[in-house]
Structure formats: C-alpha cells, structure tokens
Design a protein around this motif. Structure first.
Motif, PDB file in Angstrom:
ATOM      1  N   LEU A 197       0.861  -1.206   0.029  1.00 47.00           N
ATOM      2  CA  LEU A 197       0.037  -0.043  -0.142  1.00 47.00           C
ATOM      3  C   LEU A 197       0.919   1.278  -0.146  1.00 47.00           C
ATOM      4  N   TYR A 198       1.801   1.142   0.782  1.00 43.69           N
ATOM      5  CA  TYR A 198       2.814   2.292   0.760  1.00 43.69           C
ATOM      6  C   TYR A 198       3.421   2.659  -0.480  1.00 43.69           C
ATOM      7  N   ALA A 199       3.782   1.898  -1.298  1.00 50.33           N
ATOM      8  CA  ALA A 199       4.530   1.893  -2.699  1.00 50.33           C
ATOM      9  C   ALA A 199       3.441   2.485  -3.719  1.00 50.33           C
ATOM     10  N   GLN A 200       2.317   1.831  -3.585  1.00 47.67           N
ATOM     11  CA  GLN A 200       1.269   2.299  -4.699  1.00 47.67           C
ATOM     12  C   GLN A 200       0.815   3.803  -4.194  1.00 47.67           C
ATOM     13  N   ARG A 201       0.758   4.054  -2.912  1.00 46.79           N
ATOM     14  CA  ARG A 201       0.383   5.290  -2.623  1.00 46.79           C
ATOM     15  C   ARG A 201       1.370   6.505  -2.796  1.00 46.79           C
ATOM     16  N   ALA A 202       2.650   6.160  -2.705  1.00 45.88           N
ATOM     17  CA  ALA A 202       3.570   7.012  -2.912  1.00 45.88           C
ATOM     18  C   ALA A 202       3.724   7.436  -4.456  1.00 45.88           C
ATOM     19  N   GLU A 203       3.661   6.378  -5.495  1.00 48.09           N
ATOM     20  CA  GLU A 203       3.361   6.408  -6.867  1.00 48.09           C
ATOM     21  C   GLU A 203       2.382   7.498  -7.274  1.00 48.09           C
ATOM     22  N   ALA A 204       1.300   7.191  -6.489  1.00 48.52           N
ATOM     23  CA  ALA A 204      -0.054   7.846  -7.034  1.00 48.52           C
ATOM     24  C   ALA A 204       0.181   9.148  -6.526  1.00 48.52           C
ATOM     25  N   GLN A 205       0.857   9.660  -5.366  1.00 50.11           N
ATOM     26  CA  GLN A 205       1.333  10.878  -5.120  1.00 50.11           C
ATOM     27  C   GLN A 205       2.367  11.675  -5.882  1.00 50.11           C
ATOM     28  N   GLU A 206       3.101  10.884  -6.251  1.00 53.17           N
ATOM     29  CA  GLU A 206       4.046  11.429  -7.555  1.00 53.17           C
ATOM     30  C   GLU A 206       3.586  12.007  -8.760  1.00 53.17           C
ATOM     31  N   ARG A 207       2.459  11.221  -9.232  1.00 54.33           N
ATOM     32  CA  ARG A 207       1.854  11.598 -10.449  1.00 54.33           C
ATOM     33  C   ARG A 207       0.819  12.589 -10.157  1.00 54.33           C
ATOM     34  N   GLY A 208       0.547  12.955  -9.013  1.00 49.53           N
ATOM     35  CA  GLY A 208      -0.678  13.809  -8.753  1.00 49.53           C
ATOM     36  C   GLY A 208      -1.883  13.431  -8.656  1.00 49.53           C
ATOM     37  N   ASP A 209      -2.153  12.087  -8.395  1.00 48.79           N
ATOM     38  CA  ASP A 209      -3.419  11.513  -8.434  1.00 48.79           C
ATOM     39  C   ASP A 209      -3.820  11.263  -6.903  1.00 48.79           C
ATOM     40  N   LEU A 210      -4.552  12.236  -6.453  1.00 50.23           N
ATOM     41  CA  LEU A 210      -4.757  12.098  -5.214  1.00 50.23           C
ATOM     42  C   LEU A 210      -5.665  11.350  -4.661  1.00 50.23           C
ATOM     43  N   ARG A 211      -6.775  11.254  -5.596  1.00 45.12           N
ATOM     44  CA  ARG A 211      -7.953   9.998  -5.102  1.00 45.12           C
ATOM     45  C   ARG A 211      -7.370   8.879  -4.939  1.00 45.12           C
ATOM     46  N   THR A 212      -6.496   8.347  -5.917  1.00 43.54           N
ATOM     47  CA  THR A 212      -6.029   7.077  -5.751  1.00 43.54           C
ATOM     48  C   THR A 212      -5.106   6.927  -4.527  1.00 43.54           C
ATOM     49  N   ALA A 213      -4.345   7.924  -4.400  1.00 43.85           N
ATOM     50  CA  ALA A 213      -3.282   7.995  -3.178  1.00 43.85           C
ATOM     51  C   ALA A 213      -4.504   7.685  -1.864  1.00 43.85           C
ATOM     52  N   ALA A 214      -5.444   8.382  -1.703  1.00 36.99           N
ATOM     53  CA  ALA A 214      -6.556   8.430  -0.672  1.00 36.99           C
ATOM     54  C   ALA A 214      -6.858   7.089  -0.451  1.00 36.99           C
ATOM     55  N   ARG A 215      -7.127   6.033  -1.500  1.00 42.05           N
ATOM     56  CA  ARG A 215      -7.605   4.805  -1.234  1.00 42.05           C
ATOM     57  C   ARG A 215      -6.522   4.090  -0.509  1.00 42.05           C
ATOM     58  N   PHE A 216      -5.263   4.390  -0.659  1.00 45.91           N
ATOM     59  CA  PHE A 216      -4.214   3.409  -0.020  1.00 45.91           C
ATOM     60  C   PHE A 216      -3.682   3.923   1.108  1.00 45.91           C
ATOM     61  N   ASP A 217      -4.296   5.127   1.756  1.00 39.67           N
ATOM     62  CA  ASP A 217      -3.913   5.727   2.874  1.00 39.67           C
ATOM     63  C   ASP A 217      -4.603   4.970   4.025  1.00 39.67           C
ATOM     64  N   ARG A 218      -3.878   3.814   4.383  1.00 42.26           N
ATOM     65  CA  ARG A 218      -4.542   2.898   5.316  1.00 42.26           C
ATOM     66  C   ARG A 218      -3.556   1.882   5.830  1.00 42.26           C
ATOM     67  N   ALA A 219      -3.814   1.370   7.182  1.00 46.42           N
ATOM     68  CA  ALA A 219      -2.750   0.272   7.458  1.00 46.42           C
ATOM     69  C   ALA A 219      -3.183  -1.086   6.671  1.00 46.42           C
ATOM     70  N   PRO A 220      -2.250  -1.859   6.246  1.00 46.00           N
ATOM     71  CA  PRO A 220      -2.712  -3.164   5.759  1.00 46.00           C
ATOM     72  C   PRO A 220      -3.326  -4.125   6.977  1.00 46.00           C
ATOM     73  N   GLU A 221      -4.300  -4.773   6.604  1.00 46.99           N
ATOM     74  CA  GLU A 221      -4.651  -5.869   7.257  1.00 46.99           C
ATOM     75  C   GLU A 221      -4.085  -7.136   7.451  1.00 46.99           C
ATOM     76  N   ILE A 222      -4.279  -7.953   8.244  1.00 47.26           N
ATOM     77  CA  ILE A 222      -3.614  -9.124   8.566  1.00 47.26           C
ATOM     78  C   ILE A 222      -4.522 -10.512   7.958  1.00 47.26           C
ATOM     79  N   HIS A 223      -4.153 -11.481   7.830  1.00 48.22           N
ATOM     80  CA  HIS A 223      -4.973 -12.735   7.650  1.00 48.22           C
ATOM     81  C   HIS A 223      -5.245 -13.508   8.912  1.00 48.22           C
ATOM     82  N   VAL A 224      -6.614 -13.774   9.204  1.00 47.11           N
ATOM     83  CA  VAL A 224      -7.050 -14.619  10.267  1.00 47.11           C
ATOM     84  C   VAL A 224      -7.598 -15.931   9.549  1.00 47.11           C
ATOM     85  N   GLY A 225      -6.461 -16.779   9.856  1.00 49.19           N
ATOM     86  CA  GLY A 225      -6.511 -18.202   9.294  1.00 49.19           C
ATOM     87  C   GLY A 225      -7.415 -19.155  10.167  1.00 49.19           C
TER      88      GLY A 225
END
Length: 408
Positions: A197-225
C-alpha cells in the motif's frame, strides 16, 4: 474490485505437518498416509470445486497420482526437521467465471512452477455461504515439490534456486500480470497490484493522483486463518513464545552452534482476531478524521468560490465615478475608458480564481469520495468481523453447554 493475495509457506515436518494430510484436505479427498499409518479423510469437505496435478512434460506418470506423489515425498525425506513441500495460497478474481478462473490459474502455474520443473498439486476453493464465508473469497491452494521432476521420479537433491527472495518477488509480480490480463480479456476495468500500500500510495502522489493515493492511505490488514478462528471458537487465545529460526551458526569460538531466536512475545498484539479488529478500528478512525478534514476544506473553498463568482458577475452601472479620479485635466472619456478597463481586468481575474477554485473543489470531492468509499469498505469489513465473533461466541456457548451436560 478484485483483490490481490499471494502468500507462501514451507511445509515442515518439525511443525508436525504431514504433506499427505495437507493434500487430502485441500483436494477434499481421502488419502492413506503410509508414514503415519492412518487415513486422512476429507472426502466430505465442501467448497472444493476443482483439483488437478500438473507435472512437467516427460516426467514419470506416477507423479500425477496424488496419493503416490505425496507419500513418495514423505518417504524421501529422512530428517525430523525436513522441508516437505512449498504451499502457495492465492486469491482468484471473483469477477471471472469458474472456467475463466481455472484457465487463469492453470496458465500461471504452468508458466511459473511446472515450467521450472516442479510438480504442482492445485485445488480451487469457492466460498460456502452456510459457513459464513465471504462470497468473494474464491481462492486456490498450490502444493509444490521441492525436488525437480524427472522421467524416473523426483531428483535426489532439492533445487535451492527455488528458495530465492528474488524468485518470490517475480512470482508475485507475475500473478498480478496474469490476473490483469485475464480481467482485461473478460471485459473488466478493475485491476490488481502486487506492491505494498505504501509503494502504491507514493506512486499515486508522485503523479498527482490524490484520489488513488487516498484509497491506499490505511494500514494493511492481516489474515485470520482457520487456526486463529478455531482458538477463538474454543475461547482460547494463542500464546506467543520464542522460536528458533534459521540455520545453526557458531556465534562464539569454542561454543556449540546455535540458531537465531525470534522473540515473538515482545511483538505480541493479542490474538489475530483482536489484532485485526484494532487495525480496522484504526483505519476507520483515520478515514473518519480525513473525511471531516476535507469536508471543512471543501466548505471553506465553496465560500471563496461564491465570493469570486459574485465578483465575476459584478457590473458597474456606467456612471462616472468622478470621486475616484480627481485630476481636472483628464477628460471624461479617458476616465470612462480607464474605469471600464479596470472593471474588465477585475472580472477576468475573478473568473480565473473561480475556475481555479472549481478545479480544486472537484479534485477534493474525488478525494472525499475515495475516503468515504474506503471508510464504507472498512465498516463493511468490521461488520463481517463482528459476524465472525458472534458465530464464534455461539459455538463457544454450545460447547460449554454440552460440557456442562456431560458433567451432570
């Protein structure tokens, strides 16, 4: 939208695993474990909609028989801490049909695993509504041999190159590419990304796509097996303990080689169910705070826009404002010309500011929509998690009632 999941684990005998039992469970079959001397019977398991074994061309025919293959693997490994197989778990796009998902999976496994000489035991699982499964949770389990397949069976030595971190990254990227190609062929506009999520958000911010960057501004979840859910259903919480990892190394001269100790209790965050709950609560609070902040910004910008739109529509009635110009030698016509030019300049500037504000507000609304959508997704996930908890509580109550009934 389609979601990306790709995880891998080594099946270890030291962890008490039987690769024959694992293959039976994932394939929903009944297999006899020669080494353990018992049946692994999962023939009544629901949700298994496809199973097959893929082997390299020209390899021994018996490698495609599930029971023979994995019993041979068990017998071929002599050490108590032997590594038996590699398991890959992947999420399948729910947007595709069952036939399309199988075709996608088969192409990926053939290219990335079988093409390198591995035998792949593939099982496709679909959600079972009666068990409370997420209706989008179509996924596959892939059991892979650690030894290369040959015309006579499996090689006597393992292929260590398959353990490289670089190869794992290549597999993750390849699975994203295969999924996106299949979704595109199926006429779907959605796509997946294997990066963090961090890498995708950084790329979106670099190209000025704030909407996409906002979607990735969260902590990643973990798997409950299933193991974590089983503990919760029994009213127990898994206890962390220090675990020895990695190879034995001689740390100091004259002392016996030791393995590195990973101190899990120091990083313990409770049960995985509690940990996931806290992550979702944190994501919800973050999204809520961001929505409120952007709503305040949007309201301020809207007030400014109203002001500049009024200025852009403003017209002076044509009367000469003689009090603004006290120069007796300037003709009235020159005064009128200067006044009109000043009015036009002011209107042009106001219109420009209004246009800029409209663009900013439009972009802000997109970001707001992304945060609102993200919060709705988090809330939906929280409701699903709460459903898990309620079902686990009911199961625990039934188990306690049954135990009280037996003790009376």
């Amino acid at each position: 939208m389609a979601s990306y999941h790709f995880s891998a684990q080594i099946v270890k005998r030291s962890a008490g695993r039987s690769v024959v039992a694992m293959a039976a469970y994932r394939a929903g079959e009944r297999l006899y474990d020669d080494k353990a001397g018992r049946w692994a019977d999962f023939g009544n398991r629901r949700g298994v909609v496809h199973r097959e074994i893929l082997a390299p061309e020209g390899s021994a025919p018996w490698l495609t028989d599930r029971s023979t293959l994995w019993n041979a693997v068990e017998h071929g490994e002599k050490r108590r801490d032997a590594q038996l197989a590699r398991e890959i778990n992947i999420a399948l796009p729910y947007e595709l049909s069952h036939a399309q998902r199988v075709e996608l999976l088969r192409a990926f496994v053939q290219e990335q695993f079988v093409g390198r000489g591995m035998v792949a035991d593939v099982a496709v699982h679909e959600p079972v509504p009666e068990k409370g499964d997420n209706p989008r949770n179509h996924h596959a389990h892939i059991l892979l041999t650690l030894r290369q397949a040959t015309a006579t069976g499996l090689r006597s030595v393992k292929t260590r190159e398959w353990n490289s971190d670089r190869l794992m990254l290549d597999w993750r990227a390849a699975w994203a590419a295969h999924q996106n190609d299949a979704l595109r062929r199926g006429g779907h506009r959605t796509s997946v990304d294997h990066r963090s999520l961090y890498a995708q958000r950084a790329e979106a911010q670099e190209r000025g796509d704030l909407r996409t960057a906002a979607r990735f501004d969260r902590a990643p979840e973990i798997h409950v097996g299933p193991s974590a859910r089983l503990l919760a259903s029994q009213g127990r919480s898994g206890r962390s303990r220090p675990v020895e990892v990695g190879p034995k190394r001689r740390r100091e001269e004259g002392k016996a080689p030791t393995r590195r100790v990973r101190d899990y209790p120091r990083h313990d965050r409770g049960s995985r169910l509690d940990w996931l709950t806290n992550l979702l609560l944190g994501n919800n609070q973050l999204a809520k705070a961001r929505v409120e902040k952007f709503e305040r910004q949007s309201a301020r910008l809207q007030r400014k826009l109203d002001y500049w739109e009024r200025q852009a529509r403003f017209h002076i009635d044509g009367a000469i404002q003689g009090r603004l110009f006290r120069w007796e030698r300037v003709k009235a016509a020159d005064l009128e010309k200067a006044r009109r030019q000043k009015e036009r300049d002011r209107q042009v500037q106001a219109a420009k500011r209004a246009t800029q504000l409209r663009e900013i507000i439009a972009e802000l609304e997109k970001v707001l929509a992304a945060f609102r959508g993200g919060r709705e997704a988090v809330l939906a996930r929280s409701r699903q998690l709460e459903g898990w908890r309620r079902r686990l509580d009911r199961e625990l109550d039934r188990a306690r009632s049954a135990e009280r009934g037996r003790t009376r």
